[in-house]
Design a protein around this motif. Structure first.
Motif, PDB file in Angstrom:
ATOM      1  N   TYR A  99       0.827  -1.209   0.000  1.00  0.00           N
ATOM      2  CA  TYR A  99       0.000   0.000   0.000  1.00  0.00           C
ATOM      3  C   TYR A  99       0.861   1.258   0.000  1.00  0.00           C
ATOM      4  O   TYR A  99       0.527   2.247  -0.652  1.00  0.00           O
ATOM      5  CB  TYR A  99      -0.974   0.005   1.185  1.00  0.00           C
ATOM      6  CG  TYR A  99      -2.149  -0.916   0.942  1.00  0.00           C
ATOM      7  CD1 TYR A  99      -3.130  -0.593   0.007  1.00  0.00           C
ATOM      8  CD2 TYR A  99      -2.256  -2.128   1.608  1.00  0.00           C
ATOM      9  CE1 TYR A  99      -4.200  -1.441  -0.235  1.00  0.00           C
ATOM     10  CE2 TYR A  99      -3.316  -2.985   1.376  1.00  0.00           C
ATOM     11  CZ  TYR A  99      -4.287  -2.636   0.445  1.00  0.00           C
ATOM     12  OH  TYR A  99      -5.335  -3.481   0.203  1.00  0.00           O
ATOM     13  N   ALA A 102       2.023   1.697  -3.557  1.00  0.00           N
ATOM     14  CA  ALA A 102       0.911   2.174  -4.388  1.00  0.00           C
ATOM     15  C   ALA A 102       0.620   3.645  -4.103  1.00  0.00           C
ATOM     16  O   ALA A 102       0.382   4.428  -5.032  1.00  0.00           O
ATOM     17  CB  ALA A 102      -0.334   1.318  -4.152  1.00  0.00           C
ATOM     18  N   GLU A 105       3.322   5.782  -5.709  1.00  0.00           N
ATOM     19  CA  GLU A 105       3.103   5.873  -7.157  1.00  0.00           C
ATOM     20  C   GLU A 105       2.014   6.893  -7.480  1.00  0.00           C
ATOM     21  O   GLU A 105       2.159   7.691  -8.410  1.00  0.00           O
ATOM     22  CB  GLU A 105       2.732   4.510  -7.727  1.00  0.00           C
ATOM     23  CG  GLU A 105       3.870   3.521  -7.757  1.00  0.00           C
ATOM     24  CD  GLU A 105       3.425   2.113  -8.141  1.00  0.00           C
ATOM     25  OE1 GLU A 105       2.277   1.951  -8.632  1.00  0.00           O
ATOM     26  OE2 GLU A 105       4.224   1.184  -7.957  1.00  0.00           O
TER      27      GLU A 105
END
Length: 136
Positions: A99, A102, A105
């Motif tokens: 997580y 992510a 990103e």
């Protein structure tokens, strides 16, 4: 009601979430009030506010309710189990790391979008400056 509990209005003010959104997150099982007053009002703790802040921070990054639930579950397990079984702890930590990757990103994508938006606004500003002051 002790000072450690807050009603939903105070939680909404602190988290900058609407009452409706907080209730929606409750219905979705993301954040459940820690207690109820004698009159049936939802009562929240600092831990509940912390959970809401996790959800609030995940939402603009495009995480789904299921992903939010999964991350909160992993965090809860890590907090509850302390050391726990090393393999289970490692798996939970890897979920949290996924997580984090992510989220990082998404932050990078948002920074790129912001830079493009600022560039566009600057282009428009320069265009307006070239055309002179507005007519009155």
């Amino acid at each position: 009601m002790g000072s450690e509990h807050m009603q939903i209005g105070e939680v909404a003010a602190r988290t900058e979430l609407s009452l409706r959104t907080i209730r929606h997150y409750e219905e979705s099982g993301l954040v459940v009030p820690s207690a109820r007053s004698r009159g049936g009002f939802r009562l929240y703790t600092e831990a509940d506010v912390d959970r809401l802040m996790v959800v609030r921070r995940m939402k603009p990054l495009g995480f789904t309710l299921e992903e939010m639930r999964d991350l909160l579950e992993a965090i809860d397990c890590l907090d509850r189990d302390g050391e726990g079984v090393p393999q289970e702890r490692d798996a939970l930590l890897e979920r949290v790391r996924a997580y984090e990757r992510a989220a990082s990103e998404q932050v990078l994508k948002l920074r790129t979008q912001l830079a493009r938006a600022e560039e566009f606004a600057g282009t428009l500003r320069r265009r307006l400056e070239l055309t002179g002051p507005p007519e009155v």
